[in-house]
Motif scaffolding. Structure first.
Motif, short mmCIF file in Angstrom:
data_model
loop_
_atom_site.label_atom_id
_atom_site.label_comp_id
_atom_site.label_asym_id
_atom_site.label_seq_id
_atom_site.Cartn_x
_atom_site.Cartn_y
_atom_site.Cartn_z
N LYS A 66 0.72 -0.99 -0.20
CA LYS A 66 0.45 0.11 -0.36
C LYS A 66 0.87 1.33 -0.20
O LYS A 66 2.22 1.38 0.74
CB LYS A 66 -0.65 0.18 1.19
CG LYS A 66 -1.85 0.85 1.08
CD LYS A 66 -2.07 1.23 2.41
CE LYS A 66 -3.60 2.44 2.81
NZ LYS A 66 -3.96 2.23 4.03
N VAL A 67 0.54 2.35 -1.15
CA VAL A 67 1.04 3.11 -0.83
C VAL A 67 -0.05 4.91 -0.66
O VAL A 67 -1.05 4.61 -0.81
CB VAL A 67 2.00 4.01 -1.85
CG1 VAL A 67 3.78 2.85 -2.50
CG2 VAL A 67 0.89 3.42 -3.69
N ASP A 68 0.57 6.09 0.57
CA ASP A 68 -0.33 7.14 0.29
C ASP A 68 -1.01 7.67 -0.78
O ASP A 68 -1.86 8.80 -1.13
CB ASP A 68 0.23 7.74 0.93
CG ASP A 68 0.37 6.93 2.46
OD1 ASP A 68 -0.34 5.58 2.89
OD2 ASP A 68 1.50 7.28 3.45
N SER A 69 -0.34 7.24 -2.10
CA SER A 69 -0.84 8.81 -3.17
C SER A 69 -0.28 7.71 -4.45
O SER A 69 0.77 7.09 -4.81
CB SER A 69 -0.34 9.59 -3.37
OG SER A 69 1.38 9.61 -3.24
N LEU A 70 -1.14 7.92 -5.68
CA LEU A 70 -0.98 8.09 -7.06
C LEU A 70 0.82 8.37 -7.81
O LEU A 70 1.87 7.53 -8.33
CB LEU A 70 -1.97 8.78 -8.24
CG LEU A 70 -1.84 8.29 -9.25
CD1 LEU A 70 -1.40 6.47 -9.25
CD2 LEU A 70 -2.85 8.89 -9.99
N PRO A 71 1.13 9.30 -7.23
CA PRO A 71 2.75 9.39 -7.24
C PRO A 71 3.93 8.37 -6.83
O PRO A 71 4.97 8.38 -7.76
CB PRO A 71 3.32 10.46 -7.14
CG PRO A 71 1.55 11.38 -6.93
CD PRO A 71 0.90 10.48 -6.77
N SER A 72 3.34 7.92 -6.17
CA SER A 72 4.40 6.72 -5.22
C SER A 72 3.69 5.34 -5.80
O SER A 72 4.51 4.42 -5.51
CB SER A 72 4.01 6.40 -3.73
OG SER A 72 4.60 7.80 -2.78
N ASP A 73 3.01 5.55 -6.65
CA ASP A 73 2.43 3.78 -7.41
C ASP A 73 3.90 2.97 -7.66
O ASP A 73 3.73 1.73 -7.73
CB ASP A 73 1.81 4.21 -8.39
CG ASP A 73 1.32 2.97 -9.07
OD1 ASP A 73 0.15 2.34 -7.87
OD2 ASP A 73 1.31 2.88 -10.28
#
Length: 112
Positions: free
Chosen positions: A100-107
């Motif tokens: 799990k990541v916190d944001s789309l840019p961290s995908d």
């Protein structure tokens, strides 16, 4: 033929327990990982999967492990069952782990 039912152990000491493979090739069980990147205590995790019931015994299979008991990640495994030189069954697998990541840019860093 390949029978996934029972206990399996990999080179790192992780263990998988497949409870029963039904007539359609579906199965469930628990995965006991020996490795983790979380600080939380490792817990057995549920798995569900499916295999081809090939007559030659070298079936392909896949399963998903939900690490919900100690991590916000999910892993998928795919593989094939082979008969080893000594007549034992050997599972060769590849896997992907999605964290799990916190944001789309961290995908970009979420899957390994």
């Amino acid at each position: 033929p390949c029978d996934l039912t029972g206990w399996w152990e990999n080179d790192l000491g992780s263990r998988m327990h497949v409870l029963e493979v039904d007539g359609e090739g579906n199965f469930s069980g628990e995965y006991h990982t020996a490795v983790s990147s979380t600080d939380k205590p490792i817990q057995p995790s549920p798995l569900v999967g499916s295999q081809h019931l090939d007559k030659d015994g070298q079936c392909t299979f896949g399963f998903t492990v939900n690490w919900k008991n100690f991590s916000d990640s999910t892993a998928v495994f795919v593989g094939q069952c082979f008969t080893g030189d000594k007549g034992d069954q050997v599972l060769q697998t590849s896997w992907l782990l999605r964290e799990k990541v916190d944001s789309l840019p961290s995908d970009w860093k979420a899957t390994r």
